[in-house]
Design a protein around this motif. Structure first.
Motif, PDB file in Angstrom:
ATOM      1  N   GLU A   1       8.178  31.142  33.111  1.00 52.86           N
ATOM      2  CA  GLU A   1       7.785  30.925  34.507  1.00 52.86           C
ATOM      3  C   GLU A   1       6.306  30.568  34.603  1.00 52.86           C
ATOM      4  O   GLU A   1       5.921  29.647  35.336  1.00 52.86           O
TER       5      GLU A   1
ATOM      6  N   GLN B   1      11.727  23.808  34.433  1.00 53.56           N
ATOM      7  CA  GLN B   1      11.697  25.085  33.695  1.00 53.56           C
ATOM      8  C   GLN B   1      12.484  25.040  32.376  1.00 53.56           C
ATOM      9  O   GLN B   1      11.996  25.547  31.355  1.00 53.56           O
TER      10      GLN B   1
ATOM     11  N   SER C   1       9.081  23.637  44.533  1.00 52.61           N
ATOM     12  CA  SER C   1      10.222  24.463  44.119  1.00 52.61           C
ATOM     13  C   SER C   1      11.270  23.651  43.357  1.00 52.61           C
ATOM     14  O   SER C   1      11.814  24.118  42.347  1.00 52.61           O
ATOM     15  N   GLN C   2      11.554  22.439  43.818  1.00 53.82           N
ATOM     16  CA  GLN C   2      12.561  21.634  43.127  1.00 53.82           C
ATOM     17  C   GLN C   2      12.032  21.153  41.771  1.00 53.82           C
ATOM     18  O   GLN C   2      12.799  21.033  40.798  1.00 53.82           O
TER      19      GLN C   2
ATOM     20  N   THR D   1       5.562  27.039  33.132  1.00 53.45           N
ATOM     21  CA  THR D   1       6.147  26.017  34.011  1.00 53.45           C
ATOM     22  C   THR D   1       5.247  25.760  35.210  1.00 53.45           C
ATOM     23  O   THR D   1       4.933  24.605  35.529  1.00 53.45           O
TER      24      THR D   1
ATOM     25  N   THR E   1      12.448  24.139  39.344  1.00 53.14           N
ATOM     26  CA  THR E   1      13.838  24.312  38.919  1.00 53.14           C
ATOM     27  C   THR E   1      14.237  23.284  37.869  1.00 53.14           C
ATOM     28  O   THR E   1      14.900  23.608  36.876  1.00 53.14           O
ATOM     29  N   ALA E   2      13.816  22.032  38.077  1.00 56.55           N
ATOM     30  CA  ALA E   2      14.190  20.961  37.160  1.00 56.55           C
ATOM     31  C   ALA E   2      13.404  21.021  35.854  1.00 56.55           C
ATOM     32  O   ALA E   2      13.916  20.642  34.791  1.00 56.55           O
TER      33      ALA E   2
END
Length: 268
Positions: A225, A188, A181-182, A228, A185-186
């Motif tokens: 999305e 994308q 998940s992190q 990524t 976020t970084a």
């Protein structure tokens, strides 16, 4: 005197008879089992068991001599190597597109578009759409190494020994579970920039628009999305491949910590 003589003769006969019976028993045992009772073989079972036990003990000692910090360092180094080499292989032209293990395909929900466009003679547009998804990944992944490295460095491996003794991809799976998940976020924003840089966003807008016009449908998808996630998964596949190699091939253990940690797991 005569009585004494006969008694002695009887004893000698008895001894001789026992000897003959014993010889007969030995002969039968040898013919039936191959064991020569006159020259019995040394028992090697206990020696073998002892050696096996000692070997097992030595392996256990080698592993137990490693601290959790050493094991964690070895695992993280293997992961870092996987990321470095993986990004290097993927971040070139056709790094994704020509690698079947990581090639990004048409999004599943839009594969009906591929079929329909080809039916209308627009296969080249569909091919271009897929090609540019992979080009975007190849462009974006070159900037992913620091993001992965930060995730690995900050990762706390709470059960390093169990991960070391796990399957071929145990450390990679652990990293993915803890950082997916992190990383998303970084990473994308970089993928979004790459989609625009290679023109994938415009091609896909045109592709979906043509499909909607031909079919009367109104489909859409979040390419950012999708790409990524696919790019991150592609890097993890390369990391897993490297980890498996280090675990199973001592030649790939190119540093002292890798040799020490993964050498200990050889005898698990």
């Amino acid at each position: 005197m005569r009585k004494t003589f006969f008694l002695a003769a009887g004893l000698l006969f008895s001894v001789s008879a026992q000897a003959q019976i014993l010889d007969a028993i030995k002969s039968t045992v040898k013919s039936q089992t191959g064991i020569d009772l006159n020259n019995p073989k040394k028992n090697t079972t206990s020696t073998t068991t002892s050696t096996s036990t000692q070997s097992s003990t030595n392996s256990s000692v080698n592993l137990n001599n490693l601290t959790s910090t050493q094991i964690s360092s070895g695992l993280k180094e293997a992961l870092n190597l996987g990321v470095t080499e993986g990004v290097k292989k993927l971040g070139v032209t056709d790094g994704f597109l020509k690698n079947e293990a990581v090639k990004i395909l048409m999004p599943e929900k839009l594969r009906v578009i591929d079929t329909k466009l080809r039916a209308f003679g627009l296969g080249s547009l569909a091919d271009q759409g897929v090609k540019l998804l992979n080009r975007a990944a190849e462009d974006a992944v070159t900037e992913s190494a620091p993001i992965f490295t930060k995730a690995i460095t900050s990762m706390t491996i709470t059960d390093a020994k169990n991960i070391l003794l796990g399957g071929d991809n145990a450390a990679t799976n652990y990293l993915q579970g803890k950082t997916q998940s992190q990383l998303f976020t970084a990473f994308q924003p970089k993928v979004k920039a790459s989609l625009g840089k290679v023109g994938a966003d415009k091609v896909w807008t045109n592709l979906i628009s043509k499909y909607n016009t031909l079919t009367g449908q109104a489909v859409s998808t979040d390419l950012n999305e999708y790409v990524t996630n696919e790019t991150i998964n592609g890097v993890f596949k390369m990391v897993a491949e490297k980890e498996s190699g280090i675990r199973n091939n001592s030649v790939m253990r190119t540093t002292s910590i890798l040799q020490k940690v993964f050498g200990a797991q050889d005898g698990k």
